[in-house]
Write an enzyme that holds these catalytic residues in place. Structure first.
Site, PDB file in Angstrom:
ATOM      1  N   GLN A   1       1.448   1.544 -19.141  1.00 29.93           N
ATOM      2  CA  GLN A   1       0.264   1.008 -18.472  1.00 29.93           C
ATOM      3  C   GLN A   1      -0.969   1.540 -19.175  1.00 29.93           C
ATOM      4  OE1 GLN A   1       0.376   1.522 -14.102  1.00 29.93           O
ATOM      5  NE2 GLN A   1       0.317  -0.703 -13.951  1.00 29.93           N
TER       6      GLN A   1
ATOM      7  N   ASN B   1       4.905   2.729 -16.540  1.00 27.01           N
ATOM      8  CA  ASN B   1       4.236   1.949 -15.504  1.00 27.01           C
ATOM      9  C   ASN B   1       4.470   2.627 -14.146  1.00 27.01           C
ATOM     10  OD1 ASN B   1       4.468  -1.577 -14.539  1.00 27.01           O
ATOM     11  ND2 ASN B   1       3.410   0.080 -13.562  1.00 27.01           N
TER      12      ASN B   1
ATOM     13  N   ASP C   1      -2.976   4.476 -11.880  1.00 27.05           N
ATOM     14  CA  ASP C   1      -3.330   4.911 -10.526  1.00 27.05           C
ATOM     15  C   ASP C   1      -3.565   6.415 -10.508  1.00 27.05           C
ATOM     16  OD1 ASP C   1      -2.353   2.610  -8.252  1.00 27.05           O
ATOM     17  OD2 ASP C   1      -1.495   2.428 -10.245  1.00 27.05           O
TER      18      ASP C   1
ATOM     19  N   GLN D   1      -4.002  -1.541  16.642  1.00 26.75           N
ATOM     20  CA  GLN D   1      -5.280  -1.123  16.077  1.00 26.75           C
ATOM     21  C   GLN D   1      -6.397  -1.709  16.933  1.00 26.75           C
ATOM     22  OE1 GLN D   1      -5.596  -2.153  11.891  1.00 26.75           O
ATOM     23  NE2 GLN D   1      -3.494  -1.551  11.462  1.00 26.75           N
TER      24      GLN D   1
ATOM     25  N   ARG E   1       1.828  -7.098 -16.599  1.00 28.42           N
ATOM     26  CA  ARG E   1       2.164  -5.980 -15.718  1.00 28.42           C
ATOM     27  C   ARG E   1       1.888  -4.642 -16.413  1.00 28.42           C
ATOM     28  NH1 ARG E   1       4.282  -8.600 -11.533  1.00 28.42           N
ATOM     29  NH2 ARG E   1       4.923 -10.727 -12.023  1.00 28.42           N
TER      30      ARG E   1
ATOM     31  N   GLU F   1      -6.095  -1.384  -0.471  1.00 30.65           N
ATOM     32  CA  GLU F   1      -5.894  -1.348  -1.922  1.00 30.65           C
ATOM     33  C   GLU F   1      -7.047  -2.005  -2.669  1.00 30.65           C
ATOM     34  OE1 GLU F   1      -2.376  -3.108  -4.883  1.00 30.65           O
ATOM     35  OE2 GLU F   1      -2.971  -4.199  -3.083  1.00 30.65           O
TER      36      GLU F   1
ATOM     37  N   ASP G   1      -2.188  -7.180 -12.890  1.00 32.23           N
ATOM     38  CA  ASP G   1      -1.231  -8.213 -12.528  1.00 32.23           C
ATOM     39  C   ASP G   1      -1.559  -8.751 -11.129  1.00 32.23           C
ATOM     40  OD1 ASP G   1      -0.616  -5.572 -11.780  1.00 32.23           O
ATOM     41  OD2 ASP G   1       1.489  -6.005 -11.528  1.00 32.23           O
TER      42      ASP G   1
ATOM     43  N   GLU H   1      11.345  -6.266 -10.576  1.00 31.09           N
ATOM     44  CA  GLU H   1      10.637  -5.522  -9.536  1.00 31.09           C
ATOM     45  C   GLU H   1       9.748  -6.403  -8.680  1.00 31.09           C
ATOM     46  OE1 GLU H   1       7.439  -5.566 -12.712  1.00 31.09           O
ATOM     47  OE2 GLU H   1       9.612  -5.658 -12.615  1.00 31.09           O
TER      48      GLU H   1
END
Length: 786
Positions: A342, A331, A295, A106, A458, A681, A463, A409
């Site tokens: 969620q 979730n 999301d 980059q 979560r 993010e 989270d 997870e």
């Protein structure tokens, strides 16, 4: 008569402007055509027989030596804008060798190269050069070369305008035409290899496994046929039991994780029969390669701005499917998420999409919305106002999922520091203790309580944060109550406005008691969903009740802020969270509460780059034993920004919404300009940096040469945020004009920055502002005031 000019057949010349794609075209259009050549007197001298860029500029001992540009240097003339003749592979090599000093593929402001390169112009057949200068132009050059390579181009004619493109236009274009496409997935025979890749899978088995709902035999047979037709996949097809979210069963899947089947359409197979095809959806990106709940709501807002209504509609179809077969909107669509939901956004998501559906088939649109509202009603009654998530005493709902053992997870070492004391107590290694604890041969009630709250964190989507540590499952959070109030109002409005004030439910499930009370929930009798029609009146009563509960337990008049309520300790938790603005989005705050929120509390969360997740004071001191949490100060996340923008606009505070949108988009744009097109993010909104030191790092930053996906809800925040800006604000963001400059005020003829935090001329107030107030922290790591 001069001799005829001969050239290879099918050649396109750079000066044939009518054949050239638009400069702002997507890469597939811009690089999708034939190679272009220059018209020269001697064709053998053109770059069709090989073009080598000018040698790299010479360096002095400490500084780069380069002659200044002169008035007679090559420049845009009547022939048209400047274009460059480029050998793709050779130029990639030179750019990386000269400019990528840290070796990350980059070109960013942190690289120590000269930030200057000479490119041959197309009008001179590559013999005259023009200097490309600065991080932004060079990183764009690298991106364009990578895109040209993607389209198998060896040589290109590149418009300078691609390198100097307005960064706001460039990022918005990439999101609309490239990023959404790269984040698109399908769960079917064609998409399984991509979608099944699971970076959280620690079992060592990388072959795909798919779990199919009990009531979908046709779907199960489809996947079995895929396994037969594509033996190289080594696809493992498993059918779930009818009660697939039983905690003991879900724990039994920990060592054999897999993707969960989602909604499919029946299509013609081209052989006179029928087959199934997965409905496409958008994933968040990076390591998050499955369908996620909240999301998807924010992603859908971005999709709607970009006109991709059917893609957003398909994501709602998946959520309807999940509620029907898995009991809740999950979730994420992986086996280890079967017990966990969620933050709920389905009703607003469905209504926004419904309002943008093609009006040519009103009946089909109503039928689709009916399915979505029916699913939301089921989720509401069986998840959010059912035990254990409901607190019957207060009527507040909580994030409180079922589950047994250690959440699988997370990273392998994520809970090591928690497990070590228990392992030492039993004289075992952490691995041995983990095995025995998960299998239930060792009982540790305190650890059970810890993981109850961890799973709740979560499920909350936040989270992790010190706001929720070791207590989340007990909290009636302000964000969840606001979302459920919106559910109640949306369902009531849809029933009244779209379904003539009567809606029959087609699936049988128990309805939760109303109004909630300990006695009502202690009574095992439940009314069945199909025993009567739903009316708007009962849903508006539920909303009115919830608004009263929010005012009673969550609103703090003295502090002009909403707080979470601990249903066990029966008191407010005075952690100042930006989710206190969510009641504005939902519409459950009064005008007076809204005014007090904005006048007295908004400044607590407003930083140079937008809204931080919570205040620094509430977070407390950070140390080696008490590290940063990613949903605390100073981090800024797209969901919080979007909810605040919409909420402020809803109550008439458009200027505040625009100011906050400007701050966040400025931060995104400067990162895009300075760091090779990165779209991460999350951000540190105080330092205006995506290089964060929170426990999970940052997603969306690991790419080579050109960003491919961005990050789902950050992409959406940019597209939604632009809709809040005026043309003047958009131009200022494109020029990377700092909010301190853009929102500056004139005092005595001097331009001064408008302060982010409210100030006062009161001497005592000024003295208090200069005091450093540190909240004492107990040995448990939790501020004592809590």
């Amino acid at each position: 008569m001069p001799p005829a000019f001969s050239h290879p057949p099918g050649v396109t010349f750079v000066d044939d402007h009518h054949t050239s794609p638009l400069v702002s075209s997507d890469a597939s259009v811009y690089y999708g055509g034939a190679e272009a050549f220059s018209r020269s007197r001697t064709y053998s001298g053109t770059f069709s027989h090989g073009y080598k860029p000018k040698r790299a500029p010479a360096f002095g001992e400490h500084q780069h030596s380069r002659t200044r540009r002169m008035s007679h240097d090559e420049k845009s003339v009547a022939a048209g804008p400047r274009r460059f003749l480029i050998d793709v592979e050779e130029t990639i090599r030179v750019v990386l060798e000269q400019e990528d000093t840290d070796g990350d593929f980059q070109i960013s402001v942190t690289d120590a190269g000269p930030k200057l390169m000479a490119l041959g112009t197309a009008t001179s057949n590559g013999f005259k050069t023009f200097d490309i200068r600065g991080t932004y132009m060079l990183s764009n050059l690298l991106q364009e070369l990578a895109l040209a390579r993607d389209h198998n181009r060896k040589r290109i004619v590149l418009d300078e305008a691609r390198l100097t493109e307005n960064p706001v236009d460039r990022l918005s274009r990439m999101i609309k035409h490239s990023f959404w496409h790269s984040l698109t997935r399908r769960i079917d025979g064609e998409g399984l290899e991509i979608i099944c890749a699971d970076p959280k899978n620690r079992t060592g088995r990388v072959n795909p496994r798919i779990y199919v709902p009990h009531d979908e035999p046709v779907m199960a047979e489809y996947y079995r046929n895929v396994a037969k037709e594509k033996p190289h996949l080594n696809l493992d097809v498993q059918v779930l039991p009818k009660k697939c979210d039983d905690p003991a069963f879900v724990k039994s899947l920990n060592n054999k994780p897999g993707i969960l089947a989602l909604a499919m359409n029946e299509i013609d197979d081209g052989k006179g029969g029928k087959t199934l095809k997965g409905i496409p959806f958008i994933v968040p990106g990076a390591r998050f390669n499955e369908l996620y709940n909240w999301d998807s709501y924010f992603i859908s807002l971005g999709l709607l701005v970009d006109g991709q209504v059917n893609m957003a509609k398909g994501m709602v179809d998946h959520f309807i499917f999940e509620i029907k077969h898995y009991g809740k909107i999950l979730n994420g669509s992986r086996s280890y998420y079967l017990c966990r939901s969620q933050p709920p956004f389905l009703t607003d998501m469905a209504l926004q999409i419904y309002n943008q559906l093609d009006r040519s088939d009103v009946d089909a649109n109503r039928l689709w919305l009916k399915r979505a509202i029916q699913a939301a009603i089921k989720e509401y009654h069986t998840i959010w106002v059912a035990e254990p998530r409901i607190d019957p005493k207060t009527g507040l709902s909580r994030f409180r999922p079922d589950g047994l053992g250690i959440p699988p997870e997370t990273e392998a070492t994520h809970f090591t520091h928690i497990l070590e004391p228990y392992a030492r107590k039993h004289g075992l290694s952490v691995h041995e203790f983990t095995e025995k604890y998960n299998h239930g041969t060792l009982k540790e009630p305190e650890l059970d309580e810890y993981f109850l709250h961890d799973r709740a964190v979560r499920e909350s989507g936040h989270d992790t944060t010190y706001r929720f540590e070791k207590r989340c499952a007990n909290l009636g959070t302000v964000d969840l109550q606001a979302l459920l109030y919106k559910y109640e109002m949306d369902i009531g409005t849809a029933i009244r406005e779209v379904f003539d004030d009567e809606l029959e439910l087609e699936e049988s499930f128990p309805l939760a008691p109303f109004p909630p009370s300990v006695e009502a929930y202690a009574n095992p009798h439940r009314e069945d969903s199909i025993s009567r029609v739903q009316t708007s009146e009962e849903w508006f009563k539920r909303a009115e009740f919830r608004q009263q509960v929010i005012d009673k337990y969550l609103w703090n008049e003295n502090k002009s802020l909403y707080f979470d309520y601990d249903t066990v300790q029966e008191k407010q938790c005075l952690y100042e969270s930006v989710t206190a603005l969510w009641p504005l989005w939902a519409g459950c705050a009064s005008e007076d509460q809204c005014w007090k929120l904005i006048s007295n509390s908004l400044s607590k969360f407003e930083a140079l780059g937008g809204l931080v997740s919570g205040t620094e004071e509430s977070r407390g001191k950070i140390s080696l034993d008490r590290p940063n949490r990613q949903w605390d100060y100073p981090y800024a996340w797209p969901p919080h920004q979007i909810m605040a923008w919409v909420g402020l606009e809803r109550y008439g505070y458009l200027e505040d919404a625009q100011r906050l949108a400007y701050r966040f988009l400025y931060m995104m744009t400067t990162a895009f300009v300075d760091f090779n097109g990165v779209v991460p993010e999350k951000f540190d909104a105080v330092k205006l940096s995506h290089l964060v030191d929170a426990e999970y790092g940052n997603q969306g930053v690991d790419f080579k040469m050109v960003p491919r996906e961005g990050f789902g809800w950050m992409n959406a925040a940019y597209q939604v945020g632009l809709s809040f800006l005026t043309t003047h604000m958009r131009r200022a963001v494109a020029a990377c004009t700092s909010p301190e400059v853009f929102f500056g005020t004139i005092i005595d003829g001097q331009t001064t920055s408008a302060p982010v935090v409210a100030t006062t001329t009161d001497p005592l107030g000024l003295a208090m502002e200069n005091l450093s107030l540190v909240q004492p922290v107990t040995t448990s790591g939790i501020p004592s005031a809590y």
